[in-house]
Structure formats: structure tokens, C-alpha cells
Design a protein around this motif. Sequence first.
Motif, PDB file in Angstrom:
ATOM      1  N   THR A 127       7.119 -45.224  70.881  1.00 32.17           N
ATOM      2  CA  THR A 127       8.073 -44.598  69.962  1.00 32.17           C
ATOM      3  C   THR A 127       8.004 -43.089  70.135  1.00 32.17           C
ATOM      4  N   SER A 144       9.383 -39.787  68.575  1.00 32.26           N
ATOM      5  CA  SER A 144      10.044 -39.308  67.357  1.00 32.26           C
ATOM      6  C   SER A 144       9.268 -38.132  66.783  1.00 32.26           C
ATOM      7  N   LEU A 189       2.924 -43.665  69.152  1.00 33.70           N
ATOM      8  CA  LEU A 189       3.914 -42.721  68.643  1.00 33.70           C
ATOM      9  C   LEU A 189       3.635 -41.342  69.241  1.00 33.70           C
ATOM     10  N   THR A 227      12.253 -44.550  73.604  1.00 37.31           N
ATOM     11  CA  THR A 227      11.678 -45.476  72.637  1.00 37.31           C
ATOM     12  C   THR A 227      12.066 -46.910  72.978  1.00 37.31           C
ATOM     13  N   GLN A 252       4.523 -51.072  72.415  1.00 32.52           N
ATOM     14  CA  GLN A 252       5.569 -50.256  71.800  1.00 32.52           C
ATOM     15  C   GLN A 252       5.349 -48.776  72.094  1.00 32.52           C
TER      16      GLN A 252
END
Length: 117
Positions: A114, A116, A11, A90, A112
Motif C-alpha cells: 500500500t 499512501s 505501507l 498499491t 499487500q
Amino acid sequence: QVQLVESGGGLVQPGGSLRLSCSASGIAFSIYRMGWYRQAPGEQRELVATITSGYVTNYADSVKGRFTISRDNGKNTVDLQMNSLKPEDTAVYYCKASHALRPQIYWGQGTQVTVSS
């Protein structure tokens, strides 16, 4: 047995950076074209960047100037440096190995990313 193992996802806030790495085993890495692809939810998998055995690179228009692909044939790794990340980056990012004269294509399991706040 061929294995492609991605790492480095996570993230990150918009404008931030991440570096993905793909470690390959079981193939003659130096002769393969390596690539990074991504798939967002509900979308088709799309090309992000590729690098040939001769170090020629190719990028999707959406990432040009922000992402850099590189390879280390001594370590059998291909990296993707991602800067100025946007929410639309993303996705699950996949590593791919292919060779024009060999029918088998290899994929990693994905990592993954992401973006944000």
C-alpha cells in the motif's frame, strides 16, 4: 509439495521503497522463470517483472526504471526492489514460477503493498 512464500509488503509513503522477497521450495528453482505480478482491487492481475533461468529480465512499462527483479539460485529466492513508489503501485503482489516445458504453474499467496500518505 511446492511452496512460494512472499514477504516484505507493507505501507509506504509515495516516493518510498520496499523490497519484496519470494522464497521457493519443492521445485528445481534454477530452471524456472520467476515473476512478480500484482492485482489491485477490481482489476485484473498484471505482470510486473519476470526473470528467466538465464537472468534475462522483463518489466512492465509502468515500473521500468523504478523496480528491479533479481534472483538467487543458491537461496531459491526472487526479489523485487521497488523504488519511487506511487499510489498506483498499491496492490497485492504475487510470485509466480513457470517453465515452458512443464504444464504446472505455481503462485504464492500474495503480499499487500500500500502506497499512501
